[in-house]
Write a protein that holds these residues in place. Structure first.
Motif, PDB file in Angstrom:
ATOM      1  N   GLU A  95     104.532 -43.099  47.020  1.00 18.40           N
ATOM      2  CA  GLU A  95     105.315 -41.821  47.055  1.00 18.40           C
ATOM      3  C   GLU A  95     105.740 -40.348  47.800  1.00 18.40           C
ATOM      4  OE1 GLU A  95     103.311 -41.670  43.982  1.00 18.40           O
ATOM      5  OE2 GLU A  95     103.574 -42.910  45.176  1.00 18.40           O
ATOM      6  N   ASP A  96     103.950 -40.432  48.187  1.00 17.64           N
ATOM      7  CA  ASP A  96     104.165 -38.973  49.060  1.00 17.64           C
ATOM      8  C   ASP A  96     104.055 -39.113  50.703  1.00 17.64           C
ATOM      9  OD1 ASP A  96     103.146 -37.621  47.051  1.00 17.64           O
ATOM     10  OD2 ASP A  96     101.211 -38.353  47.211  1.00 17.64           O
TER      11      ASP A  96
ATOM     12  N   ALA B 207     106.390 -38.763  56.525  1.00 21.73           N
ATOM     13  CA  ALA B 207     106.349 -38.657  54.966  1.00 21.73           C
ATOM     14  C   ALA B 207     107.981 -37.809  54.546  1.00 21.73           C
ATOM     15  CB  ALA B 207     105.364 -37.273  54.449  1.00 21.73           C
TER      16      ALA B 207
ATOM     17  N   LYS C 166     104.534 -32.199  54.525  1.00 22.91           N
ATOM     18  CA  LYS C 166     104.317 -33.497  53.223  1.00 22.91           C
ATOM     19  C   LYS C 166     103.108 -33.870  54.478  1.00 22.91           C
ATOM     20  CE  LYS C 166     106.705 -35.631  50.325  1.00 22.91           C
ATOM     21  NZ  LYS C 166     107.834 -36.538  49.641  1.00 22.91           N
TER      22      LYS C 166
ATOM     23  N   ASN D 285      98.995 -35.045  53.740  1.00 22.27           N
ATOM     24  CA  ASN D 285      98.944 -36.464  53.568  1.00 22.27           C
ATOM     25  C   ASN D 285      97.660 -36.781  55.090  1.00 22.27           C
ATOM     26  OD1 ASN D 285      99.614 -37.521  51.081  1.00 22.27           O
ATOM     27  ND2 ASN D 285     101.620 -36.712  52.089  1.00 22.27           N
TER      28      ASN D 285
END
Length: 428
Positions: free
Chosen positions: A363-364, A391, A402, A406
């Motif tokens: 979800e990230d 992302a 994002k 990550n």
């Protein structure tokens, strides 16, 4: 159905990730694939350019569709090979014929096609070893910088942009006489330089109708601020903020439609992707080049934004019923950052253990592996461009942030990435 996907990069991992979500895809083979595709499909140790071996595998495994990721098999004629064999001609191969693939395989062919069909492109001329001195004279008629393009495939490295006339003449001789890019530079296209901002436009076509996919912008240079050597791509964003409805209408009317219509007028069998590299000069779109497949890393931001069934779209391309399909697009923005081996695009080491991939939650961000291989339960680096971290965000800025957040969870020895992907879009 059983599908064979040819290729081994981040583009193919993104394709595989999307294709296995389709209810039409029962079994997916990837040849040769990488550690990422091995985790979600079945890798096959097979050279995509060995058509006899590919054909035997297709027949032995009841494969009904072949999706061609990279350009080499297309330029080498894999579509024609299938069409010309009685036992293979009914299998859908997603990609253009060898003649259609010449849009990427020969810069001169592409230029002649654009001139013939009144598609806007930079002025040019082409030269061989026999006419190298005329090429030097042609350079004298242009203003700096000078653009030299190897006519054939050169793994994305066959384009030189040079500020100095004497150096441009030297490099022209290096390309034509000393075979700087091997056979790819046995012919060189010299183009006028265009100053503007670049944009990638992706189209899927069944040869009759077409669908325009989300726009993207990629970043080729190894260094921040778009400096240093050209690479296969260090990151990409989609959609492109400056691709306004007015600009997209110009692109469709002046470039996309004339391209698809031109292929039909020239009786060129083309069922696959057209990647149109554009430069926007004072609000007007001009074609820099065609590619006959999806780009990489643009695929890693374009494909995740497609909400429609990708295999269903491929089936429509193969059966020439694309006009009946719709392509639903995720309204969110996407950004991908490439993690590359230290030293790339020059000498770099392989075999470095990659850690942290499993710590990135789905979800990230999405992790698309490119130059990787599995060794036991380890994932090792196996190329220059190793991993793409993609992302989503409600806007480009959020998607970029994002992606970088990550990236911090992943590491391997001498890992490098640009820290400014997309930043140029937010300059005052």
């Amino acid at each position: 159905m059983t599908i064979l996907l040819l290729g081994s990069g981040g583009r193919e991992h993104a394709f595989a990730w999307k294709m296995i979500q389709s209810p039409l895809c029962e079994t997916l083979f990837v040849a040769p694939g990488n550690a990422g595709t091995a985790a979600i499909a079945t890798n096959v140790a097979m050279n995509p350019n060995d058509f006899d071996t590919v054909a035997k595998f297709v027949l032995d495994n009841n494969v009904k569709m072949v999706v061609v990721g990279p350009e080499d098999p297309l330029v080498n004629g894999i579509v024609d090979y299938f069409k010309n064999r009685e036992d293979l001609k009914d299998i859908a191969v997603i990609g253009p014929s060898q003649q259609g693939a010449a849009l990427e395989g020969s810069k001169e062919f592409a230029k002649q096609f654009m001139v013939r069909h009144n598609i806007p492109t930079a002025g040019y001329d082409s030269f061989t070893a026999e006419t190298v001195e005329q090429g030097c004279e042609f350079l004298e008629t242009l203003s700096a910088p000078y653009v030299l393009k190897a006519d054939g495939l050169a793994a994305g490295k066959g384009v030189l942009i040079i500020d100095n006339l004497a150096e441009a003449k030297t490099e022209l001789r290096n390309m034509l006489i000393d075979a700087k890019f091997g056979n790819a530079s046995s012919k060189v296209v010299i183009e006028e330089f265009l100053d503007g901002i670049e944009l990638s436009c992706f189209v899927m076509t069944d040869g009759k109708s077409y669908k325009i996919l989300p726009t993207a912008k990629d970043y080729k240079r190894i260094g921040e601020g778009d400096t240093g050597l050209n690479t296969g791509g260090m990151g990409a964003i989609s959609p492109v903020p400056f691709a306004t409805p007015l600009l997209m209408q110009k692109i469709e009317d002046r470039i996309v439609k004339p391209t698809v219509d031109g292929l039909a007028k020239d009786n060129i069998d083309y069922r696959g992707f057209i990647f149109i590299g554009l430069i926007i000069v004072k609000g007007e779109p001009i074609v820099i080049e065609y590619n006959v497949r999806m780009g990489d890393p643009e695929t890693e931001v374009v494909i995740p934004r497609i909400q429609s069934d990708l295999v269903g779209l491929f089936h429509a391309i193969g059966s020439q019923s694309l006009a009946l399909s719709s392509v639903e697009i995720d309204a969110r923005s996407a950004a991908t950052i490439m993690l590359v081996s230290g030293g790339y695009p020059e000498d770099f080491a392989k075999g470095k253990e990659i850690t942290g991939i499993d710590s990135v939650a789905i979800e990230d961000a999405l992790i698309f592996q490119a130059g990787t291989k599995a060794e036991g339960d380890k994932v090792l680096s196996n190329g220059g461009r190793v991993i793409a971290v993609t992302a989503f965000g409600e806007n480009i800025d959020e998607a970029i942030k994002k992606s970088y957040q990550n990236i911090n969870k992943i590491s391997f020895d001498k890992m490098y990435y640009r820290k400014d992907i997309g930043f140029d879009l937010f300059k005052e």
